[in-house]
Scaffold this motif. Structure first.
Motif, PDB file in Angstrom:
ATOM      1  N   LEU A  68     -50.058 -66.289 -29.169  1.00  0.00           N
ATOM      2  CA  LEU A  68     -50.952 -65.291 -29.767  1.00  0.00           C
ATOM      3  C   LEU A  68     -51.984 -65.960 -30.674  1.00  0.00           C
ATOM      4  CD1 LEU A  68     -51.755 -62.338 -30.111  1.00  0.00           C
ATOM      5  CD2 LEU A  68     -50.055 -62.159 -31.956  1.00  0.00           C
ATOM      6  N   THR A 122     -54.151 -60.001 -23.517  1.00  0.00           N
ATOM      7  CA  THR A 122     -53.204 -59.926 -24.637  1.00  0.00           C
ATOM      8  C   THR A 122     -52.640 -58.512 -24.777  1.00  0.00           C
ATOM      9  OG1 THR A 122     -54.555 -61.603 -25.745  1.00  0.00           O
ATOM     10  CG2 THR A 122     -52.877 -60.506 -27.065  1.00  0.00           C
ATOM     11  N   GLU A 149     -48.716 -57.213 -24.193  1.00  0.00           N
ATOM     12  CA  GLU A 149     -47.966 -56.464 -25.203  1.00  0.00           C
ATOM     13  C   GLU A 149     -47.454 -55.156 -24.615  1.00  0.00           C
ATOM     14  OE1 GLU A 149     -50.100 -54.409 -28.177  1.00  0.00           O
ATOM     15  OE2 GLU A 149     -48.623 -54.778 -29.764  1.00  0.00           O
ATOM     16  N   PHE A 158     -44.751 -61.641 -28.457  1.00  0.00           N
ATOM     17  CA  PHE A 158     -45.321 -62.814 -29.121  1.00  0.00           C
ATOM     18  C   PHE A 158     -44.506 -63.240 -30.347  1.00  0.00           C
ATOM     19  CE2 PHE A 158     -48.962 -63.144 -26.503  1.00  0.00           C
ATOM     20  CZ  PHE A 158     -49.414 -61.875 -26.215  1.00  0.00           C
ATOM     21  N   VAL A 172     -48.321 -59.651 -35.264  1.00  0.00           N
ATOM     22  CA  VAL A 172     -48.905 -59.227 -33.995  1.00  0.00           C
ATOM     23  C   VAL A 172     -50.073 -58.270 -34.228  1.00  0.00           C
ATOM     24  CG1 VAL A 172     -48.459 -58.040 -31.821  1.00  0.00           C
ATOM     25  CG2 VAL A 172     -46.730 -59.565 -32.776  1.00  0.00           C
TER      26      VAL A 172
END
Lengths: 376, 70
Positions: A60, A95, A99, A107, A128
């Motif tokens: 991340l 990303t 998630e 992450f 996060v």
């Protein structure tokens, strides 16, 4: 006898000249090579896989620093903006999709699911949410896109709830574990989001700062501690790989306090000799345990890779040109620069470390735009 | 001393040619593919630092100390 004497004279003379060999020559060329290296990294599953194997957090963070570097470059060079934003959008989309597919802990290190968060009812990590929010806000600050309006608003709302529900005002990144690194990234995300959306979180910033001065500043050094329990009791002392980044993020919140943190970090953690610069992880007054985030310390010289890499960002952000040059000289001596068809990697690090250096050399335009309220 | 200096450089070149630098990321805590790769990386780093810090002074000292032809 004569040879031994010659050697005794040559060694210090050679060592005093070595920095001239490794001193960076062209900043523009270095940024170009590192940018190409990062563009390549997004098609190099083995390099990113090694990063994730070491620590899923690094995955991340690599995304964040790459996005920040490209956002700054897009602001500085309108001609390259479309290309940079194309990659930024790809990183952000990937990303968010990861998630959504694998869950919020994707992450995080495995121990994030070992026990419940103390304050976060929806069991969310500030690490996060803060980094995702900053990625979204930075992208929107370059050139707003309808695609990211709702995701940024949603992530800002999550951060607002996190700060409001944290009992001591410092949201957790892991159960009963908050990090100054993550808190300052989240604050910077809110500040950039304010710039983009026309909102105002000044009251939240002032409250956080007042509480941090009371409870997170180590009295022996004047520096922010790196991590703390949910009730704000310190877990660790001041840590280089947190401080350099935190000071940079705090420029958007309280420039004077940020400067104090940088100056203190440099005084207690910065090292230099014979034209080379590096940073250690802990001040002499507080030697903590090695942290899985930041990597090992090289003995004898007390050089810490994570702290030294982030010190480049700190020095660049606070326009400390002399220390920045010394740090980059060390980078070129000790980090094994490698060029493959114009793409630069530092083999002693990883693609995250490369992204941090790239961001250090690219930063400036985004923070300036936010502080001046200027929109592109 | 000349031979030692040249030897350090030669060893480094061999290490580089054999690709021992692949595991040098262990210096930053990056998990290498195998333990052998990590050890190779550490060896590569040691050879690099030895060559950079010592080779030139050794060779100069070796040159200075060479017996003159009569």
């Amino acid at each position: 006898m004569r040879r031994a004497l010659t050697l005794a004279l040559c060694l210090p003379l050679w060592w005093s000249l070595l920095h001239l060999v490794f001193r960076p020559t062209s900043r523009v060329d270095l940024v170009s090579r590192l940018t190409f290296g990062q563009q390549r990294a997004w098609t190099d599953e083995s390099a990113r896989g090694a990063l994730r194997r070491s620590n899923p957090e690094w995955d991340l963070m690599h995304r964040l620093f790459t996005v920040l570097a490209l956002a700054n470059q897009a602001l500085a060079d309108p001609g390259a903006r479309a290309a940079h934003l194309g990659l930024v959008d790809g990183i952000v989309e990937d990303t968010l999709e990861l998630e959504a597919r694998h869950g919020h802990p994707h992450f995080l290190l495995p121990y994030a699911q070992g026990e419940p968060f103390r304050a976060s009812a929806d069991q969310r990590s500030l690490f996060v949410d803060g980094e995702l929010a900053l990625m979204l806000a930075a992208r929107q600050a370059v050139e707003p896109s309808a695609r990211w309006v709702a995701p940024l608003q949603a992530r800002v709302a999550v951060l607002e709830r996190a700060f409001a529900s944290a009992p001591a005002g410092f949201p957790e990144s892991y159960p009963d574990e908050g990090w100054t690194f993550c808190n300052t990234v989240a604050l910077a995300a809110l500040r950039v989001a304010d710039h983009v959306q026309g909102t105002d979180h000044r009251a939240l910033f002032d409250t956080w700062l007042a509480r941090a001065r009371r409870t997170l500043v180590d009295s022996s050094t004047g520096l922010l501690v790196s991590s703390f329990h949910a009730d704000a009791a310190p877990r660790d002392g001041p840590e280089g790989s947190t401080l350099w980044l935190a000071a940079h993020m705090l420029v958007l919140i309280d420039p004077t306090f940020a400067r104090q943190q940088y100056d203190g970090a440099k005084r207690l953690l910065g090292r230099h000799a014979l034209g080379f610069g590096w940073a250690t992880e802990w001040p002499q007054s507080w030697r903590g345990q090695a942290d899985v985030d930041s990597g090992p310390t090289i003995p004898l010289v007390d050089a810490h890779a994570g702290s030294s890499g982030l010190a480049v960002l700190g020095a660049a952000a606070f326009e400390d040109e002399a220390f920045e040059e010394e740090l980059l000289t060390s980078l070129h001596f000790a980090a094994f620069p490698s060029d493959d068809d114009g793409a630069r990697r530092y083999l002693a690090g990883n693609v995250l470390a490369d992204a941090v250096v790239l961001y250090a050399l690219s930063q400036g335009p985004l923070w300036t735009a936010v502080r001046r309220g200027a929109r592109s | 001393m000349m031979r030692l200096g040249l030897g350090l450089v030669a060893l480094f070149v061999v290490a580089r040619t054999l690709g021992l630098d692949r595991g040098v990321g262990v210096l930053s805590g990056t998990v290498p593919g195998t333990m052998a790769e990590a050890l190779a990386g550490l060896a590569f780093a040691a050879l690099w630092f030895a060559a950079v810090l010592l080779a030139v002074p050794l060779m100069v000292a070796g040159l200075v100390g060479r017996p003159r032809q009569r």
